[in-house]
Design a protein around this motif. Sequence first.
Motif, PDB file in Angstrom:
ATOM      1  N   ILE A   1      23.207   0.245  74.256  1.00 40.96           N
ATOM      2  CA  ILE A   1      22.234   0.031  75.341  1.00 40.96           C
ATOM      3  C   ILE A   1      21.745   1.363  75.879  1.00 40.96           C
ATOM      4  CG2 ILE A   1      21.950  -0.876  77.681  1.00 40.96           C
ATOM      5  CD1 ILE A   1      23.941  -3.095  76.915  1.00 40.96           C
ATOM      6  N   ALA A   2      22.670   2.312  76.059  1.00 37.76           N
ATOM      7  CA  ALA A   2      22.274   3.642  76.525  1.00 37.76           C
ATOM      8  C   ALA A   2      21.352   4.313  75.511  1.00 37.76           C
ATOM      9  CB  ALA A   2      23.514   4.494  76.773  1.00 37.76           C
ATOM     10  N   GLY A   3      21.690   4.181  74.230  1.00 34.57           N
ATOM     11  CA  GLY A   3      20.852   4.762  73.186  1.00 34.57           C
ATOM     12  C   GLY A   3      19.462   4.162  73.158  1.00 34.57           C
ATOM     13  N   PHE A   4      19.375   2.855  73.412  1.00 34.91           N
ATOM     14  CA  PHE A   4      18.077   2.189  73.446  1.00 34.91           C
ATOM     15  C   PHE A   4      17.184   2.795  74.530  1.00 34.91           C
ATOM     16  CE2 PHE A   4      15.412  -1.211  75.303  1.00 34.91           C
ATOM     17  CZ  PHE A   4      14.597  -1.473  74.215  1.00 34.91           C
ATOM     18  N   PHE A   5      17.753   3.017  75.699  1.00 34.29           N
ATOM     19  CA  PHE A   5      16.959   3.598  76.781  1.00 34.29           C
ATOM     20  C   PHE A   5      16.579   5.048  76.482  1.00 34.29           C
ATOM     21  CE2 PHE A   5      18.741   0.025  79.238  1.00 34.29           C
ATOM     22  CZ  PHE A   5      17.566  -0.449  79.806  1.00 34.29           C
ATOM     23  N   VAL A   6      17.453   5.780  75.785  1.00 28.03           N
ATOM     24  CA  VAL A   6      17.107   7.144  75.378  1.00 28.03           C
ATOM     25  C   VAL A   6      15.896   7.124  74.448  1.00 28.03           C
ATOM     26  CG1 VAL A   6      17.867   9.136  74.028  1.00 28.03           C
ATOM     27  CG2 VAL A   6      19.428   8.092  75.678  1.00 28.03           C
TER      28      VAL A   6
ATOM     29  N   VAL B   1      13.582   4.734  74.200  1.00 27.29           N
ATOM     30  CA  VAL B   1      12.406   4.305  74.964  1.00 27.29           C
ATOM     31  C   VAL B   1      11.827   5.471  75.763  1.00 27.29           C
ATOM     32  CG1 VAL B   1      11.619   2.853  76.876  1.00 27.29           C
ATOM     33  CG2 VAL B   1      13.091   1.886  75.100  1.00 27.29           C
ATOM     34  N   VAL B   2      12.691   6.229  76.425  1.00 24.38           N
ATOM     35  CA  VAL B   2      12.238   7.373  77.230  1.00 24.38           C
ATOM     36  C   VAL B   2      11.599   8.434  76.337  1.00 24.38           C
ATOM     37  CG1 VAL B   2      13.019   9.302  78.659  1.00 24.38           C
ATOM     38  CG2 VAL B   2      13.873   6.993  79.105  1.00 24.38           C
TER      39      VAL B   2
ATOM     40  N   VAL C   1      10.130   8.032  73.380  1.00 23.29           N
ATOM     41  CA  VAL C   1       8.838   7.544  72.897  1.00 23.29           C
ATOM     42  C   VAL C   1       7.792   7.631  74.001  1.00 23.29           C
ATOM     43  CG1 VAL C   1       7.594   5.507  72.070  1.00 23.29           C
ATOM     44  CG2 VAL C   1       9.853   6.067  71.126  1.00 23.29           C
ATOM     45  N   TRP C   2       8.204   7.342  75.213  1.00 21.49           N
ATOM     46  CA  TRP C   2       7.284   7.382  76.354  1.00 21.49           C
ATOM     47  C   TRP C   2       6.878   8.813  76.708  1.00 21.49           C
ATOM     48  CZ3 TRP C   2       8.678   8.298  81.876  1.00 21.49           C
ATOM     49  CH2 TRP C   2       7.582   8.127  82.729  1.00 21.49           C
ATOM     50  N   LEU C   3       7.848   9.731  76.738  1.00 21.98           N
ATOM     51  CA  LEU C   3       7.566  11.103  77.164  1.00 21.98           C
ATOM     52  C   LEU C   3       6.870  11.915  76.069  1.00 21.98           C
ATOM     53  CD1 LEU C   3      10.837  12.088  79.088  1.00 21.98           C
ATOM     54  CD2 LEU C   3       8.607  11.470  80.043  1.00 21.98           C
ATOM     55  N   VAL C   4       7.327  11.750  74.836  1.00 21.17           N
ATOM     56  CA  VAL C   4       6.757  12.533  73.738  1.00 21.17           C
ATOM     57  C   VAL C   4       5.376  12.029  73.351  1.00 21.17           C
ATOM     58  CG1 VAL C   4       7.049  13.163  71.305  1.00 21.17           C
ATOM     59  CG2 VAL C   4       9.007  13.210  72.850  1.00 21.17           C
ATOM     60  N   GLY C   5       5.180  10.733  73.494  1.00 22.02           N
ATOM     61  CA  GLY C   5       3.912  10.130  73.097  1.00 22.02           C
ATOM     62  C   GLY C   5       4.146   9.110  72.015  1.00 22.02           C
ATOM     63  N   SER C   6       3.769   7.890  72.297  1.00 14.12           N
ATOM     64  CA  SER C   6       4.031   6.802  71.359  1.00 14.12           C
ATOM     65  C   SER C   6       3.202   6.967  70.092  1.00 14.12           C
ATOM     66  CB  SER C   6       3.706   5.460  72.034  1.00 14.12           C
ATOM     67  OG  SER C   6       3.871   4.400  71.129  1.00 14.12           O
ATOM     68  N   ASN C   7       3.863   6.856  68.947  1.00 10.86           N
ATOM     69  CA  ASN C   7       3.148   6.770  67.683  1.00 10.86           C
ATOM     70  C   ASN C   7       3.619   5.517  66.963  1.00 10.86           C
ATOM     71  OD1 ASN C   7       5.555   7.424  66.164  1.00 10.86           O
ATOM     72  ND2 ASN C   7       5.187   9.603  66.572  1.00 10.86           N
ATOM     73  N   ARG C   8       3.065   5.246  65.807  1.00 14.42           N
ATOM     74  CA  ARG C   8       3.365   3.995  65.116  1.00 14.42           C
ATOM     75  C   ARG C   8       4.853   3.841  64.827  1.00 14.42           C
ATOM     76  NH1 ARG C   8       0.916   5.641  59.129  1.00 14.42           N
ATOM     77  NH2 ARG C   8       1.516   7.855  59.261  1.00 14.42           N
ATOM     78  N   TYR C   9       5.509   4.945  64.453  1.00 14.30           N
ATOM     79  CA  TYR C   9       6.928   4.861  64.138  1.00 14.30           C
ATOM     80  C   TYR C   9       7.769   4.696  65.400  1.00 14.30           C
ATOM     81  CZ  TYR C   9       5.280   6.608  59.651  1.00 14.30           C
ATOM     82  OH  TYR C   9       4.620   6.760  58.461  1.00 14.30           O
ATOM     83  N   GLY C  10       7.347   5.329  66.483  1.00 12.44           N
ATOM     84  CA  GLY C  10       8.071   5.180  67.740  1.00 12.44           C
ATOM     85  C   GLY C  10       8.054   3.756  68.246  1.00 12.44           C
TER      86      GLY C  10
END
Length: 226
Positions: free
Chosen positions: A146-151, A153-154, A156-165
């Motif tokens: 669960i902690a890894g999932f939020f890492v 998500v964060v 992908v959100w901060l770096v910039g969402s791409n298709r793989y993210g």
Amino acid sequence: MLGVVVAVFRAFPPKHPARQAVGWSLFFVVTEALIGAGLVRFEWVGANDSEARVYMMALHLTNTFLLLAAITMTVWWIGGNRALPQSSSRIALLSATLVAVLVVGASGAVTALGDTLLLQAGVSPDESPVLTSLIRARSYHPTLAIAGFFVVVVAVWLVGSNRYGRLAVGVFALQLALGAVNVKLMAPVWMQLLHLGASNVLWILLVLFVSEAVSARDVASAEVGG
């Protein structure tokens, strides 16, 4: 793998990143084979409940992920991509994301070993201190997942969402659901294999997410690779 190494070395010049990646791919194929041989040679299989087997399971999963990363990066560099300069904070975040998922995977391998010993091999916790410790630590893996999932998500959100993210986030959510079903069904072998397969897909997507986040398309290189 040797055929791939020869093909890549013939197609690309010295110091090309595809050569480096395929070299690491060959290295991790060899270490993967050695780990597998060690498991058989020292009988860390079946109902074996030694502490050494616990560490080997974590090492085996880690090596598998590194092998997948190297093979994925080989294909990535062959496709004509090149790395771009990045800020240290961005590199740190992306690296932390990969490490976090690597830790989740390793903890999952250890948890799966406990399930195998208890539910498939019929080892009793009363007779095995190692299994007792594994059972007590079962909550660590879902908590880390669960902690890894939020890492992820964060990141992908901060770096910039791409298709793989985006795909990685979706597969990770599915993986959490598969983990819950695995516990509900008391970890049958087929479900453990499905759970492991999904983790491999997730890892490959994360490697591609990080690669695309720090790379650009090099048309000239792509033509050479083609």
